[in-house]
Design a protein around this motif. Structure first.
Motif, PDB file in Angstrom:
ATOM      1  N   LEU A 166      32.265  78.156  70.628  1.00 30.35           N
ATOM      2  CA  LEU A 166      31.796  77.247  71.670  1.00 30.35           C
ATOM      3  C   LEU A 166      32.951  76.348  72.078  1.00 30.35           C
ATOM      4  O   LEU A 166      33.641  75.778  71.218  1.00 30.35           O
ATOM      5  CB  LEU A 166      30.617  76.434  71.144  1.00 30.35           C
ATOM      6  CG  LEU A 166      29.924  75.458  72.092  1.00 30.35           C
ATOM      7  CD1 LEU A 166      28.436  75.374  71.751  1.00 30.35           C
ATOM      8  CD2 LEU A 166      30.525  74.057  72.011  1.00 30.35           C
ATOM      9  N   THR A 167      33.184  76.250  73.377  1.00 30.85           N
ATOM     10  CA  THR A 167      34.227  75.366  73.906  1.00 30.85           C
ATOM     11  C   THR A 167      33.573  74.253  74.719  1.00 30.85           C
ATOM     12  O   THR A 167      32.522  74.459  75.329  1.00 30.85           O
ATOM     13  CB  THR A 167      35.218  76.139  74.794  1.00 30.85           C
ATOM     14  OG1 THR A 167      34.523  76.664  75.933  1.00 30.85           O
ATOM     15  CG2 THR A 167      35.861  77.277  74.020  1.00 30.85           C
ATOM     16  N   LEU A 168      34.226  73.063  74.742  1.00 31.74           N
ATOM     17  CA  LEU A 168      33.739  71.926  75.517  1.00 31.74           C
ATOM     18  C   LEU A 168      34.855  71.416  76.420  1.00 31.74           C
ATOM     19  O   LEU A 168      36.045  71.468  76.064  1.00 31.74           O
ATOM     20  CB  LEU A 168      33.264  70.805  74.593  1.00 31.74           C
ATOM     21  CG  LEU A 168      31.995  71.070  73.766  1.00 31.74           C
ATOM     22  CD1 LEU A 168      31.673  69.854  72.909  1.00 31.74           C
ATOM     23  CD2 LEU A 168      30.827  71.416  74.670  1.00 31.74           C
ATOM     24  N   ASN A 169      34.440  70.940  77.575  1.00 25.45           N
ATOM     25  CA  ASN A 169      35.408  70.358  78.500  1.00 25.45           C
ATOM     26  C   ASN A 169      35.834  68.963  78.021  1.00 25.45           C
ATOM     27  O   ASN A 169      35.015  68.203  77.483  1.00 25.45           O
ATOM     28  CB  ASN A 169      34.815  70.256  79.904  1.00 25.45           C
ATOM     29  CG  ASN A 169      34.523  71.614  80.504  1.00 25.45           C
ATOM     30  OD1 ASN A 169      34.984  72.632  79.985  1.00 25.45           O
ATOM     31  ND2 ASN A 169      33.747  71.645  81.573  1.00 25.45           N
ATOM     32  N   ASP A 180      41.278  69.494  80.352  1.00 23.76           N
ATOM     33  CA  ASP A 180      41.301  70.873  79.873  1.00 23.76           C
ATOM     34  C   ASP A 180      40.046  71.138  79.038  1.00 23.76           C
ATOM     35  O   ASP A 180      39.108  70.333  79.017  1.00 23.76           O
ATOM     36  CB  ASP A 180      42.568  71.163  79.064  1.00 23.76           C
ATOM     37  CG  ASP A 180      42.662  70.305  77.800  1.00 23.76           C
ATOM     38  OD1 ASP A 180      41.717  69.520  77.525  1.00 23.76           O
ATOM     39  OD2 ASP A 180      43.674  70.388  77.081  1.00 23.76           O
ATOM     40  N   THR A 181      40.044  72.281  78.357  1.00 23.72           N
ATOM     41  CA  THR A 181      38.913  72.702  77.529  1.00 23.72           C
ATOM     42  C   THR A 181      39.422  72.998  76.125  1.00 23.72           C
ATOM     43  O   THR A 181      40.510  73.561  75.968  1.00 23.72           O
ATOM     44  CB  THR A 181      38.254  73.963  78.130  1.00 23.72           C
ATOM     45  OG1 THR A 181      37.786  73.661  79.445  1.00 23.72           O
ATOM     46  CG2 THR A 181      37.072  74.416  77.293  1.00 23.72           C
ATOM     47  N   TYR A 182      38.642  72.639  75.121  1.00 23.58           N
ATOM     48  CA  TYR A 182      39.093  72.847  73.746  1.00 23.58           C
ATOM     49  C   TYR A 182      38.020  73.569  72.937  1.00 23.58           C
ATOM     50  O   TYR A 182      36.834  73.543  73.268  1.00 23.58           O
ATOM     51  CB  TYR A 182      39.423  71.511  73.084  1.00 23.58           C
ATOM     52  CG  TYR A 182      38.234  70.592  72.902  1.00 23.58           C
ATOM     53  CD1 TYR A 182      37.747  69.811  73.957  1.00 23.58           C
ATOM     54  CD2 TYR A 182      37.576  70.507  71.678  1.00 23.58           C
ATOM     55  CE1 TYR A 182      36.664  68.982  73.794  1.00 23.58           C
ATOM     56  CE2 TYR A 182      36.483  69.667  71.509  1.00 23.58           C
ATOM     57  CZ  TYR A 182      36.044  68.906  72.577  1.00 23.58           C
ATOM     58  OH  TYR A 182      34.949  68.092  72.421  1.00 23.58           O
ATOM     59  N   MET A 183      38.465  74.229  71.884  1.00 22.20           N
ATOM     60  CA  MET A 183      37.575  74.947  70.977  1.00 22.20           C
ATOM     61  C   MET A 183      36.864  73.935  70.076  1.00 22.20           C
ATOM     62  O   MET A 183      37.507  73.214  69.315  1.00 22.20           O
ATOM     63  CB  MET A 183      38.382  75.938  70.144  1.00 22.20           C
ATOM     64  CG  MET A 183      37.540  77.009  69.476  1.00 22.20           C
ATOM     65  SD  MET A 183      36.996  78.303  70.607  1.00 22.20           S
ATOM     66  CE  MET A 183      38.559  79.092  70.997  1.00 22.20           C
ATOM     67  N   ARG A 184      35.507  73.899  70.157  1.00 27.79           N
ATOM     68  CA  ARG A 184      34.740  72.932  69.376  1.00 27.79           C
ATOM     69  C   ARG A 184      34.218  73.556  68.075  1.00 27.79           C
ATOM     70  O   ARG A 184      34.332  72.967  67.003  1.00 27.79           O
ATOM     71  CB  ARG A 184      33.562  72.406  70.199  1.00 27.79           C
ATOM     72  CG  ARG A 184      32.635  71.454  69.446  1.00 27.79           C
ATOM     73  CD  ARG A 184      33.338  70.163  69.045  1.00 27.79           C
ATOM     74  NE  ARG A 184      32.492  69.292  68.269  1.00 27.79           N
ATOM     75  CZ  ARG A 184      31.721  68.334  68.773  1.00 27.79           C
ATOM     76  NH1 ARG A 184      31.705  68.135  70.074  1.00 27.79           N
ATOM     77  NH2 ARG A 184      30.993  67.581  67.996  1.00 27.79           N
TER      78      ARG A 184
END
Length: 654
Positions: A127-130, A136-140
């Motif tokens: 799941l990634t979140l902005n 940018d977007t990061y791996m949560r």
């Protein structure tokens, strides 16, 4: 009962023992029932057949074992499918329960990703979140990942498959990531994906209202096709993840506000009752989901907690503008003195929860109404899944009656009984088809699905069966006492036409009995109903219903596949059978009678018998064919049937 059969019932099956019992006694199912009861693997179902062959059992016994094995494997597959669907719903219900008692956002998101990976059977889920602050977007959260670089990826907005999902707010799937040119590849992303060894990737958006806040992914390290049900399932998890994040954000905002306000204690007291109500309704909703409650139970629970009247309404009867706004925003919206919360799943509107006469709704109570709408959608999906499963089972049984001529009559009756259908009753086979032309193939397919759905519902309420076939739908419905095939066909045409809002033409067979005695009974009746349907369409009677006997020989002439033998049997079959049983000469008497202009005096000269003999024979014909057999319309059909009978049996009537 043979000694082998006695032994088979006195000792537990090991899965490797030979099938026991009299080879002609119908006990071939026993070893496979034991395998089903033990939940044995697929390979174990070969053992009874292999052992029977090794022991030199008769060929008919081995054939019976083979049929029982195939049926058992089919039942096993159905049970596995149901267990899988139950696992999916259970996971969604557990996630909803986690959300209702949200304490740790990371734990809830980790549980969502774990359950998505397990149920979809993928190698990896993440799941990634902005991050609006960094743009940018990061791996949560990741599950199943082994590559450190992949777990630490940060993606620029619009990059990779996730960027395509975020831009379009729609699910996307790629069978081969590195060969897919629909999205923007970058060195950083491709390196991370390559380190992880991913090939097939499915991504669905996390939506808060109209905004995409992240993406939920499921990925495999091999080429794979993700099915529509799997995409919808991942979308449901994404909706729950977004709700968890939204709830966490709301809790964070509340805590921050409490820290900044000097009147913290007063605010806590004022809000405690509302929060307690929200917690109470969340607990109640979770309990309803877990014990299989109904939609009205959810509405009643929310009505009690919010001290108002909450009703579930269909999408077609809810205020259209407010309903669409609620679905688009993902929140309940005010409509006059009421509040509307859309009940939706996977982009499909299922209805709405309406809180009436409560314009001053507290924000937490508004969230409560929204959570109730989400739980309602889960219950509706579960109910739909169960209904579709029953429809498929009814369709499979009818397909077996039409196609599988070597089915065991006893097993067919047992399967029908579980569906509240009685195959020993008198039935009518009906062929139904839509008549309005479709604009394109997609609309035509959708119309056929609506027809099948309406037919399945009718079959379920009438203790019958329905299946999609030959571009239309076939139904097997019981014929009630005092009813006729014609009346049943017309009622069915009206019912289905109302259900799909289009003209539906229905052709019916003559009544049939003992469906499991003769293997081809249902097949022959279905062909007859199709010919009747084709005759209706050729006569321009679209949207109507009729039975085969309504057309007489006209149906024989107009139908594309002329059933001459069936027409002869329906018209003079009883006379032919009487001659064959008694050795009489009624058929020849009828031929001479019509050839003599229906004059008994000339008929007796043709046959060289006394005129009283002619009268006695014609009286017998009347008892066999009915008092109206000499009416003009009947005589025309009888003469045509006599001619066809003579042409089809030249050796007998030469």
């Amino acid at each position: 009962m043979s000694s082998d059969h006695v032994r088979s019932t006195e000792r537990p099956a090991t899965g490797t023992e030979p099938a026991t019992g009299d080879p002609t006694g119908g006990s071939a199912e026993v070893p496979f029932l034991e395998l089903l009861a033990r939940g044995a693997p697929t390979a174990a179902y070969e053992q009874p057949v292999l052992l029977a062959r090794a022991e030199g059992r008769p060929a008919e016994w081995i054939d019976a074992l083979e049929r029982a094995r195939l049926l058992a494997l089919r039942v096993r597959a159905e049970l596995e499918g149901r267990r899988r669907r139950e696992a999916e719903l259970s996971a969604l219900f557990e996630t909803a329960h986690d959300l209702a008692g949200l304490r740790d956002l990371d734990a809830v998101l980790q549980a969502i990703v774990q359950r998505a990976r397990s149920l979809l059977g993928t190698d990896v889920a993440y799941l990634t979140l902005n991050d609006p602050g960094r743009g940018d977007t990061y791996m949560r959260v990741t599950e199943g990942s082994v590559a450190a670089r992949f777990q630490q990826l940060r993606l620029g907005m619009g990059e990779g498959l996730g960027g395509l999902v975020a831009q379009t707010a729609r699910p996307y799937v790629t069978d081969d990531y590195f060969k897919d040119a629909r999205f923007q590849h970058t060195g950083t992303i491709d390196a991370g994906v390559q380190d992880e060894g991913l090939v097939a990737i499915l991504g669905v958006p996390l939506m808060l209202g109209p905004h995409v806040i992240g993406v939920l992914f499921a990925a495999d390290r091999r080429a794979r096709i993700f099915e529509r049900e799997q995409i919808a399932l991942l979308g449901s998890f994404a909706a729950l993840a977004a709700a968890a994040i939204d709830s966490a954000n709301l809790l964070t905002e509340t805590r921050s506000a409490l820290a900044d306000l000097e009147r913290a204690n007063e605010i806590i007291r004022d809000r405690s009752a509302v929060i307690e109500r929200a917690s109470d309704v969340h607990d109640r909703l979770a309990e309803l989901v877990l014990r299989g409650g109904q939609v009205h139970d959810v509405a009643a629970a929310v009505s009690e907690v919010l001290d108002g009247t909450v009703d579930f309404t269909e999408a077609t009867t809810a205020p259209a503008a407010a309903l669409e706004a609620s679905r688009a925003e993902g929140h309940a919206v005010r409509h006059g003195q009421d509040w509307i919360a859309a009940v939706a799943a996977g982009g499909e509107l299922l209805g709405a929860l309406v809180l009436r006469g409560h314009p001053g709704l507290d924000p937490v109570d508004q969230r409560t109404l929204e959570r109730a709408a989400m739980v309602t959608s889960l219950l509706l999906l579960a109910r739909r899944s169960a209904a579709e499963a029953e429809q498929r089972v009814r369709g499979e049984l009818l397909d077996d009656l039409l196609d599988a001529r070597d089915r065991d009559p006893r097993l067919l009756r047992e399967r029908a009984a579980r569906l509240h259908a009685d195959l020993d009753a008198t039935h009518v086979v009906l062929a139904a088809r839509l008549d309005a032309p479709a604009a394109d193939a997609e609309q035509e397919a959708a119309a056929r699905r609506r027809l099948w759905s309406a037919a399945s519902h009718l079959a379920a309420t009438r203790q019958g069966l329905a299946a999609a076939r030959d571009g239309g739908t076939v139904l097997l419905l019981p014929l009630r006492r005092g009813d006729s095939a014609t009346e049943l066909a017309r009622r069915t045409a009206r019912h289905l036409g109302t259900g799909v809002s289009e003209a539906v033409t229905v052709g019916a067979s003559a009544p049939v009995e003992n469906l499991t005695v003769r293997p081809d009974t249902v097949t022959v009746a279905y062909e007859e109903s199709r010919r009747c349907l084709e005759t209706l369409r050729l006569l321009g009677r679209t949207g109507d219903g009729a039975a085969a006997q309504d057309f007489g020989f006209l149906g024989l002439l107009l139908a594309g596949d002329r059933d001459i033998a069936g027409f002869v049997d329906r018209t003079i079959g009883r006379v032919i059978a009487y001659d064959e049983r008694r050795g009489t000469d009624l058929i020849r008497t009828l031929e001479a009678y019509f050839a003599s202009g229906m004059s008994p005096a000339r008929t007796k000269d043709e046959l060289h018998v006394h005129v009283n003999t002619v009268a006695q024979r014609l009286e017998r014909v009347g008892r066999l064919l009915g008092d109206d057999w000499q009416a003009p319309a009947r005589t025309l059909e009888i003469q045509l049937a006599l001619r066809l009978h003579r042409l089809s049996t030249p050796a007998t009537h030469g």
